[in-house]
Design an enzyme around this catalytic site. Sequence first.
Site, PDB file in Angstrom:
ATOM      1  N   HIS A  76     -30.968 -11.411  18.065  1.00 27.47           N
ATOM      2  CA  HIS A  76     -30.190 -10.750  17.019  1.00 27.47           C
ATOM      3  C   HIS A  76     -30.140  -9.243  17.227  1.00 27.47           C
ATOM      4  CE1 HIS A  76     -29.832 -13.955  13.645  1.00 27.47           C
ATOM      5  NE2 HIS A  76     -29.880 -14.545  14.826  1.00 27.47           N
ATOM      6  N   ASP A  77     -31.216  -8.663  17.703  1.00 28.35           N
ATOM      7  CA  ASP A  77     -31.228  -7.218  17.947  1.00 28.35           C
ATOM      8  C   ASP A  77     -30.251  -6.859  19.054  1.00 28.35           C
ATOM      9  OD1 ASP A  77     -32.235  -4.533  17.571  1.00 28.35           O
ATOM     10  OD2 ASP A  77     -33.359  -4.781  19.425  1.00 28.35           O
ATOM     11  N   GLY A  94     -27.423  -1.899  21.471  1.00 31.81           N
ATOM     12  CA  GLY A  94     -27.482  -3.330  21.635  1.00 31.81           C
ATOM     13  C   GLY A  94     -28.928  -3.651  21.342  1.00 31.81           C
ATOM     14  N   HIS A 214     -33.350 -22.668  21.502  1.00 33.94           N
ATOM     15  CA  HIS A 214     -33.489 -23.605  20.392  1.00 33.94           C
ATOM     16  C   HIS A 214     -34.502 -24.700  20.696  1.00 33.94           C
ATOM     17  CE1 HIS A 214     -29.236 -22.522  18.643  1.00 33.94           C
ATOM     18  NE2 HIS A 214     -30.118 -21.547  18.541  1.00 33.94           N
ATOM     19  N   ASP A 276     -35.593 -28.930  17.626  1.00 29.89           N
ATOM     20  CA  ASP A 276     -35.820 -29.873  18.723  1.00 29.89           C
ATOM     21  C   ASP A 276     -36.882 -30.861  18.261  1.00 29.89           C
ATOM     22  OD1 ASP A 276     -36.014 -31.162  21.140  1.00 29.89           O
ATOM     23  OD2 ASP A 276     -37.100 -29.561  22.159  1.00 29.89           O
ATOM     24  N   SER A 279     -40.709 -31.688  19.467  1.00 29.40           N
ATOM     25  CA  SER A 279     -41.153 -30.688  20.447  1.00 29.40           C
ATOM     26  C   SER A 279     -40.766 -29.286  19.983  1.00 29.40           C
ATOM     27  CB  SER A 279     -40.513 -30.987  21.811  1.00 29.40           C
ATOM     28  OG  SER A 279     -40.925 -30.066  22.790  1.00 29.40           O
ATOM     29  N   ASP A 284     -39.648 -26.343  26.337  1.00 24.46           N
ATOM     30  CA  ASP A 284     -39.496 -27.291  27.447  1.00 24.46           C
ATOM     31  C   ASP A 284     -38.035 -27.716  27.561  1.00 24.46           C
ATOM     32  OD1 ASP A 284     -39.153 -29.027  25.292  1.00 24.46           O
ATOM     33  OD2 ASP A 284     -41.175 -29.855  25.434  1.00 24.46           O
TER      34      ASP A 284
END
Length: 359
Positions: A76-77, A94, A214, A276, A279, A284
């Site tokens: 996000h930064d 940025g 994610h 996920d 996990s 992974d």
Amino acid sequence: MWRERRPPPPLLLIVAGAALLVIGAALASAPPEAALKVGFYHETCPIAEDVVLAEMRLILMEDATVAPALLRMHYHDCFVQLARLTHAWRPWKGCDGSIMLRSRKKGKAERDAVPNRSMRGYDAVERIKARVETVCPLTVSCADIIAMAARDAVYLSHGPWYDVETGRRDGNVTVAEYVENDLPPPDSNIVDVKTFFSVKSLNSKDIAVLFGCHSIGTSHCGAIQKRLYNFTGNMDQDPSLDPAYAAELRKLCPPPRPGGDDDGAGGEGKVKVPLDPGSNYTFDLSYYRHVLATGGLFQSDGSLLHDPVTKGYVEKVAKAASPDEYYADFAAAMVKMGRTDVLVGDLGEIRPTCGIFVD
């Protein structure tokens, strides 16, 4: 082999007219890839990365859920850019730590914007910064600490170790509206995702690789209620979502109440679900298998299957016998993202605390 993970050895305000031309010239003469480098603090603070990693170990021992939060914070930064001075030129920030800035005016700062209202990890960054300040005062930027903490979050979640380029300086401008303009929402389709990423010079492969973030973390139900209950405005479900997985999500995420607060910040939308399943705190390859099998949690996850390049990458990683190639790709993509419109040289500042008030 890439699987062998190891840490390194111990040890604005916007102004007008001519000033903008000076800034533009400075940015042009010192491209980020030339100014940023691995080991930037080797002479001025050789133990900087060791201090960050040591503090991250302690933080995650206390609360493992901070790992995905700090990885998300870095993203996000980096993605939010300020100073839309013309349609063609958007200088000034940025990856500059401006996500940490605060404002006394309600809704003004980046952290106040809707996509950041559920952001966590601010206290962790301040804690790391305070520790670094005790050994190297006014030397290491908040932006670099966020980048290093994100890498350590991945490493300490059983993911790869990779070298982080450092040398960023901190910005002192924060505008909430740019967060909503520059971050692809979770219900983005692949065309939208590619547009958002292309502005940051990130290509289709980078998209597929970085979505692997994610692999760890959770989301509020509010981010997927539309996908589950009102995908096209006709009280329907996203047809690309696996029915069995959708049924599981519906048990966890009830439909929004009329007039309720279900935007992910409160109400029924505040319930959390794993990105996920099975996990969600181990970095992974299972995220890619999950997307391929079910369509993923977010519509944007499933959108990876709607483009030949991103779909091909998802399929390759999902079927991979070893994580080595993906880990190498992930390291390269994170370094590339970390170069996004950084402040270097004499631009920006190094401040003693990260979350200062700008007004």
